[in-house]
Structure formats: structure tokens, C-alpha cells
Motif scaffolding. Structure first.
Motif, PDB file in Angstrom:
ATOM      1  N   SER A 105       0.830  -1.200   0.000  1.00  0.00           N
ATOM      2  CA  SER A 105       0.000   0.000   0.000  1.00  0.00           C
ATOM      3  C   SER A 105       0.865   1.250   0.000  1.00  0.00           C
ATOM      4  O   SER A 105       1.669   1.446   0.916  1.00  0.00           O
ATOM      5  N   ALA A 157      -3.127   9.215  -9.715  1.00  0.00           N
ATOM      6  CA  ALA A 157      -2.596   8.065 -10.460  1.00  0.00           C
ATOM      7  C   ALA A 157      -1.202   7.724  -9.944  1.00  0.00           C
ATOM      8  O   ALA A 157      -0.285   8.537 -10.003  1.00  0.00           O
ATOM      9  N   SER A 158      -1.063   6.536  -9.451  1.00  0.00           N
ATOM     10  CA  SER A 158       0.205   6.120  -8.854  1.00  0.00           C
ATOM     11  C   SER A 158       1.225   5.762  -9.933  1.00  0.00           C
ATOM     12  O   SER A 158       0.921   5.030 -10.869  1.00  0.00           O
TER      13      SER A 158
HETATM   14  O1  M6R Z   1      -2.463   3.644  -1.070  1.00  0.00           O
HETATM   15  P1  M6R Z   1      -2.668   2.336  -1.738  1.00  0.00           P
HETATM   16  O2  M6R Z   1      -1.463   1.838  -2.464  1.00  0.00           O
HETATM   17  O3  M6R Z   1      -3.169   1.275  -0.777  1.00  0.00           O
HETATM   18  O4  M6R Z   1      -3.794   2.574  -2.799  1.00  0.00           O
HETATM   19  C1  M6R Z   1      -4.339   1.519  -3.528  1.00  0.00           C
HETATM   20  C2  M6R Z   1      -5.142   2.014  -4.698  1.00  0.00           C
HETATM   21  O5  M6R Z   1      -6.250   2.776  -4.267  1.00  0.00           O
HETATM   22  C3  M6R Z   1      -4.319   2.852  -5.669  1.00  0.00           C
HETATM   23  O6  M6R Z   1      -3.186   2.187  -6.105  1.00  0.00           O
HETATM   24  C4  M6R Z   1      -5.151   3.264  -6.897  1.00  0.00           C
HETATM   25  O7  M6R Z   1      -5.451   2.134  -7.658  1.00  0.00           O
HETATM   26  C5  M6R Z   1      -4.374   4.304  -7.705  1.00  0.00           C
HETATM   27  N1  M6R Z   1      -5.126   5.515  -7.811  1.00  0.00           N
HETATM   28  C6  M6R Z   1      -4.003   3.845  -9.082  1.00  0.00           C
HETATM   29  O8  M6R Z   1      -3.273   4.780  -9.780  1.00  0.00           O
END
Ligand code: M6R
Length: 367
Positions: A105, A157-158
Motif C-alpha cells: 500500500s 494516479a500512482s
Molecule cells: O495507497 P494504496 O497503495 O493502498 O492505494 C491503492 C489504490 O487505491 C491505488 O493504487 C489506486 O489504484 C491508484 N489511484 C491507481 O493509480
């Protein structure tokens, strides 16, 4: 605060070389032959007892987990299942004290991921968290924590958080393999050397970003497209597809390339964009024949390929983007970058709010 970039997302895409270096810093021995993760409390003895792994996460972190499954199974030879966090608790997963549950996460605050962590601990499993935020709920409650040093991620967006999670999986997989002896010192050193070249290789990709800006025209006017790949490329295809949906609102699906002909091929028609990942040399011929299947129905194919294959692939695809050569297992840390850029440029071309896409929050704290 955007350091001269138009959007946080673009800034964060460009911060990936630094995020890779920082996540590796101090975790690779000076002679480059072993991994040190002194933050882990799990002992070598305990690690030897683990006979199954569950990786649990949401969204992009889940996609990093799918790569992590490949990495751990390949390096450690222990079976790994990857689960959607919001599903995990409800399927009565078989969790024993010999199960290692890895939660991934970025924020460390995702409600479903946190609930999965608690359920795993209730069943007696040890939980290792891979997270970007020191002091987050996930980091506080997990038994072991590997912090990714991506730095704060602002865009919804990650990007750099995902790719740093990959680096964390490579490091942990190698650490585990060296601890239980599934890889010898020379093999570990070989992978570590390749890992240390990744930051520079990402820089090389970023320097060619303009090429992708031109390619974007071929996808931004379509209402639906496909990402295809095999093996680890399939995991990256899923991330590419999510990224595009999230910020450009263009519908797309990621497909295991060999599965297309079992139904989905019916959706490919004249001009349908297909983004094909071809980084796995042992699956190369199979991928080419899957690409041929889509081309025969009129698909417009962009190949994400390894450097050196340009001339050969030119006959099979309409456009191509080459990434520098690395070990097959490490390719996601490179191949995801052109997909991130493509989504970014698509969102931009369509006039959307890149950093704050509609309907979405950076951290999802409801189940
Ligand atoms: O903070 P987290 O890594 O737990 O978040 C998980 C998802 O909500 C997150 O990766 C989401 O899919 C992104 N907005 C994708 O870019």
C-alpha cells in the motif's frame, strides 16, 4: 512545488530514477553481492519455515503484487497467491502460521488492505508491509515493514510508488533467496548489478518521451482498446490499462495474449488499438503470433519491445517503443514507464484533470 513540470504526475514519473536509487540505497552490500534488510524482524529461521505467500492489495499496489508473485516464485520457489484486498477476507483464505502475508500500500491507509492485514494476523500469519508512508496504519500494525523511498506521491494516479514497490519486491525476493539458498551469491550479484542499472535505463526512456506523445493520437480518439502480454508482461498490461482508464477515461482491457482468442478477439475490429508488451524473450514467438491474430482483424498495434528487436518486430506492428535491455524478471520496472507516459499524454490531449481524475480519491479509506 511541481518543480517546473505541468503536473504532479509528470513530475512523479520523472522522479522514478531517484525513487529506485533511494529504495535500493543502503540495502545492497558495498560489494554488490548481497541484500541487507536490517529493518526486518523476521529471522532466517522463521523465513525458512514459510511455505506459502499471500500478497494482498488494491488497484495499482495489487498490480505491483502480481509482479511480486512472479518475482518470489521465480527466486524463492514458494507458491504465491495474489488477492484483491476487498475479496480476501470473504473467501476464507487458507492462512496458517507458515503463511507470509504481504500487504502492499502506497498510503498505508487503504481500508480493505488494512482489514486484510488484521484478518491475516488474527489467523496467526506474519504480515510484511510494503508501504511508502512511515507511521501509516499499515506500517504500524504489520509485523515487518519495508519502506519504499519514493517520496510523497501527490497525483491520484500512482506511478513512482508502483515502480518502487517493484524494487522492494526484487530486494525482498533476493534477500529471501539468499537466506534460504535458492539462489547462490553469484546469481544474486548478477540480479543486483542489473537492478543498479535500472535508474539510468529509466532516464533513457524518459528522454524519449516525445515519441510517445506522437503515438497518443492513435489511441486518444478510440473508445476502447486492449493491452496484451504474457507472463510478467501481462501483469504490467493490467497496470497500463488501469492507468489509462483512471486519467483518460478511455475504456481498455488487459488480456493475457493467449486468452484473446477464447472470446475477446471478437471485439477487435478495423483500427482497434492494441498495445502489446513483448519483453519476455522466451515468449516472444508466441506473442508475435498473438499479435498476428489481432492484426488479421484490423488491429492497430503498438509494441513495447526490447532494444535490438526493432527491425524484426517492424513487420508485425504498426508502431513500436523500445526499452533498454535488462533481466526478464526486472522488465516491469522499465516497461511500465512508457505506459505511464502514454496515459499522461492521452489525458492531456483529451483535456482532463490529470492529477485529480473524476470520481477518485488518492487514498480509499472506506471498504
Ligand atoms: O495507497 P494504496 O497503495 O493502498 O492505494 C491503492 C489504490 O487505491 C491505488 O493504487 C489506486 O489504484 C491508484 N489511484 C491507481 O493509480
Amino acid at each position: 512545488e511541481k518543480a517546473g513540470f505541468d503536473h504532479f504526475m509528470l513530475k512523479e514519473i520523472h522522479e522514478q530514477p531517484k525513487a529506485y536509487r533511494d529504495t535500493m540505497l543502503g540495502r545492497i552490500s558495498d560489494d554488490g553481492r548481497s541484500v541487507a534488510l536490517p529493518e526486518l524482524k523476521i529471522t532466517a529461521e522463521q523465513l525458512k519455515e514459510i511455505n506459502r505467500v499471500h500478497i494482498v492489495a488494491c488497484g495499482t499496489a495489487l498490480h505491483a503484487g502480481l509482479v511480486g508473485k512472479n518475482v518470489i516464485e521465480n527466486l524463492v520457489r514458494i507458491p504465491v497467491e495474489t488477492d484483491v484486498a476487498s475479496e480476501y477476507r470473504y473467501r476464507s483464505p487458507i492462512i496458517t502460521p507458515d503463511t507470509l502475508v504481504i500487504v502492499v500500500s502506497q498510503s498505508g491507509e487503504t481500508a480493505d488492505t488494512l482489514a486484510a492485514l488484521r484478518e491475516a494476523q488474527r489467523c496467526g500469519a506474519r504480515v510484511l508491509a510494503i508501504t511508502n508512508v512511515v507511521g501509516s496504519s499499515v506500517a504500524r500494525e504489520a509485523d515487518d515493514v519495508i519502506i519504499t523511498l519514493a517520496g510523497p506521491e501527490i497525483a491520484v494516479a500512482s506511478t513512482k510508488a508502483y515502480s518502487s514497490q517493484l524494487i522492494a519486491f526484487f530486494l525482498f525476493g533476493l534477500y529471501w533467496a539468499q537466506t534460504i539458498g535458492t539462489k547462490d551469491e553469484a546469481e544474486v550479484a548478477h540480479v543486483l548489478a542489473a537492478m543498479q542499472s535500472l535508474p539510468e535505463q529509466v532516464e533513457k526512456i524518459l528522454a524519449q518521451a516525445e515519441v510517445l506523445k506522437e503515438v497518443v493520437e492513435s489511441i486518444s480518439h478510440h473508445s476502447s482498446l486492449f493491452f496484451i502480454g504474457r507472463g510478467i508482461d501481462y501483469a504490467v498490461a493490467m497496470e497500463g490499462s488501469l492507468k489509462l482508464k483512471e486519467i483518460s477515461y478511455i475504456h481498455s482491457e488487459a488480456y493475457a495474449a493467449g486468452e484473446l482468442k477464447h472470446g475477446t478477439l471478437a471485439l477487435i475490429e478495423e483500427g482497434t488499438p492494441v498495445i502489446a508488451l513483448l519483453t519476455q524473450e522466451d515468449l516472444y514467438e508466441k506473442m508475435l503470433s498473438n499479435i498476428k491474430e489481432t492484426k488479421a482483424r484490423g488491429a492497430d498495434v503498438l509494441g513495447i519491445i526490447n532494444e535490438g528487436h526493432e527491425a524484426e518486430v517492424a513487420k508485425s506492428v504498426d508502431r513500436q517503443f523500445a526499452i533498454p535491455r535488462t533481466l526478464p524478471l526486472l522488465t516491469p520496472a522499465l516497461s511500465v514507464v512508457p505506459l505511464q507516459l502514454l496515459s499522461y499524454y492521452a489525458s492531456l490531449a483529451l483535456g482532463h484533470d490529470v492529477d485529480k481524475p473524476r470520481n477518485l480519491a488518492k487514498s480509499v479509506t472506506v471498504e
